[in-house]
Enzyme design. Structure first.
Site, PDB file in Angstrom:
ATOM      1  N   MET A  19       0.842  -1.193   0.000  1.00 21.00           N
ATOM      2  CA  MET A  19       0.000   0.000   0.000  1.00 21.00           C
ATOM      3  C   MET A  19       0.877   1.244   0.000  1.00 21.00           C
ATOM      4  O   MET A  19       1.976   1.246   0.556  1.00 21.00           O
ATOM      5  CB  MET A  19      -0.935   0.005   1.213  1.00 21.00           C
ATOM      6  N   PHE A  20       0.373   2.284  -0.654  1.00 17.45           N
ATOM      7  CA  PHE A  20       1.006   3.597  -0.740  1.00 17.45           C
ATOM      8  C   PHE A  20       2.266   3.608  -1.605  1.00 17.45           C
ATOM      9  O   PHE A  20       3.075   4.518  -1.519  1.00 17.45           O
ATOM     10  CB  PHE A  20       1.312   4.170   0.656  1.00 17.45           C
ATOM     11  N   SER A  21       2.420   2.591  -2.466  1.00 19.64           N
ATOM     12  CA  SER A  21       3.594   2.544  -3.339  1.00 19.64           C
ATOM     13  C   SER A  21       3.338   3.200  -4.697  1.00 19.64           C
ATOM     14  O   SER A  21       4.250   3.301  -5.509  1.00 19.64           O
ATOM     15  CB  SER A  21       4.074   1.099  -3.533  1.00 19.64           C
ATOM     16  N   GLY A  22       2.102   3.625  -4.966  1.00 21.99           N
ATOM     17  CA  GLY A  22       1.810   4.344  -6.204  1.00 21.99           C
ATOM     18  C   GLY A  22       1.193   3.500  -7.304  1.00 21.99           C
ATOM     19  O   GLY A  22       1.207   3.894  -8.478  1.00 21.99           O
ATOM     20  N   LYS A  23       0.621   2.352  -6.965  1.00 28.33           N
ATOM     21  CA  LYS A  23       0.032   1.454  -7.970  1.00 28.33           C
ATOM     22  C   LYS A  23      -1.108   2.128  -8.738  1.00 28.33           C
ATOM     23  O   LYS A  23      -1.117   2.125  -9.964  1.00 28.33           O
ATOM     24  CB  LYS A  23      -0.478   0.169  -7.305  1.00 28.33           C
ATOM     25  N   ASP A  89      -8.201  -1.998 -11.262  1.00 32.23           N
ATOM     26  CA  ASP A  89      -7.581  -1.618  -9.994  1.00 32.23           C
ATOM     27  C   ASP A  89      -8.099  -2.514  -8.876  1.00 32.23           C
ATOM     28  O   ASP A  89      -9.177  -3.089  -8.973  1.00 32.23           O
ATOM     29  CB  ASP A  89      -7.894  -0.151  -9.679  1.00 32.23           C
ATOM     30  N   GLU A  90      -7.316  -2.614  -7.815  1.00 31.83           N
ATOM     31  CA  GLU A  90      -7.654  -3.432  -6.641  1.00 31.83           C
ATOM     32  C   GLU A  90      -7.878  -4.890  -7.041  1.00 31.83           C
ATOM     33  O   GLU A  90      -8.778  -5.571  -6.566  1.00 31.83           O
ATOM     34  CB  GLU A  90      -8.859  -2.869  -5.900  1.00 31.83           C
ATOM     35  N   CYS A 146       9.501   3.051   4.200  1.00 35.65           N
ATOM     36  CA  CYS A 146       8.949   2.562   5.459  1.00 35.65           C
ATOM     37  C   CYS A 146       8.541   3.753   6.322  1.00 35.65           C
ATOM     38  O   CYS A 146       9.319   4.704   6.499  1.00 35.65           O
ATOM     39  CB  CYS A 146       9.991   1.713   6.188  1.00 35.65           C
ATOM     40  N   CYS A 149      11.181   3.668   9.571  1.00 33.46           N
ATOM     41  CA  CYS A 149      12.626   3.926   9.521  1.00 33.46           C
ATOM     42  C   CYS A 149      13.095   4.587   8.223  1.00 33.46           C
ATOM     43  O   CYS A 149      14.230   5.036   8.151  1.00 33.46           O
ATOM     44  CB  CYS A 149      13.397   2.633   9.743  1.00 33.46           C
TER      45      CYS A 149
END
Length: 191
Positions: A19-23, A89-90, A146, A149
């Protein structure tokens, strides 16, 4: 200028990551580029994903495009014509028929671009994305940073309690994590 159907060679592209990687953003970029090229575009998403809008593909940063919500991948076969540019999508929410449907659309001369999570909150294969990646002409694996970190994140960390099978959510429920910072929920809660 619209491409002639006979010129189209069908293909399958899979965009996956945490999630949140830009797919969805990459999916929308491809959809817009195809429309700008005069292609006949069709956009679909799984009906279960109604976080932001039921009739749209929506990115976490608010970009959006109209899409048809469906529950069965086989529905696409009746709604897509030869030569269409198709985005889904999804895709992790679809059943295993998604692989055969994408192959059938590519055989018709469609260009099919599918985006979805590759791993679930337990860091185990999610749906049939990885099986689809095995038959795809192109696979794009996306990463992000992440939230703990700053290293490369490949995992989707569940932030809220697991309660039932419906685990659809956004930034209130999930964040990207690297393998070092990732802590899976108890395996007994996996549906």
């Amino acid at each position: 200028m619209s491409a002639d159907v006979s010129e189209n060679i069908g293909r399958i592209e899979v965009i996956h990551g945490c999630m949140f990687s830009g797919k969805s953003s990459q999916l929308l970029d491809r959809l817009i580029a195809a429309a700008d090229d005069g292609r006949s575009v069709r956009a679909f998403k799984h009906r279960a994903d109604n976080r932001y809008a039921s009739g749209e593909i929506v990115t976490h940063d608010g970009r959006h495009a109209s899409a048809i919500g469906v529950t069965q991948a086989s529905t696409l076969l009746d709604r897509v014509d030869a030569g269409d540019f198709v985005v889904v999508d999804e895709a992790q929410f679809f059943s295993d028929d998604l692989v055969g449907v994408c192959q059938a659309l590519a055989a018709r001369g469609c260009e099919v671009v599918v985006a979805g999570l590759d791993l679930d909150s337990w860091n185990l294969p999610f749906g049939h994305i990885l099986a689809l990646a095995e038959v795809a002409d192109e696979v794009v694996q996306l990463h992000t940073r992440c939230a703990q970190c700053g290293d490369v994140a490949d995992c989707t960390q569940r932030l809220t309690d697991v309660a039932g099978a419906n685990m659809i959510g956004g930034p209130e429920s999930y964040e990207p994590r690297c393998r070092q910072c990732f802590v899976p929920p108890p395996l007994a809660l996996r549906c």
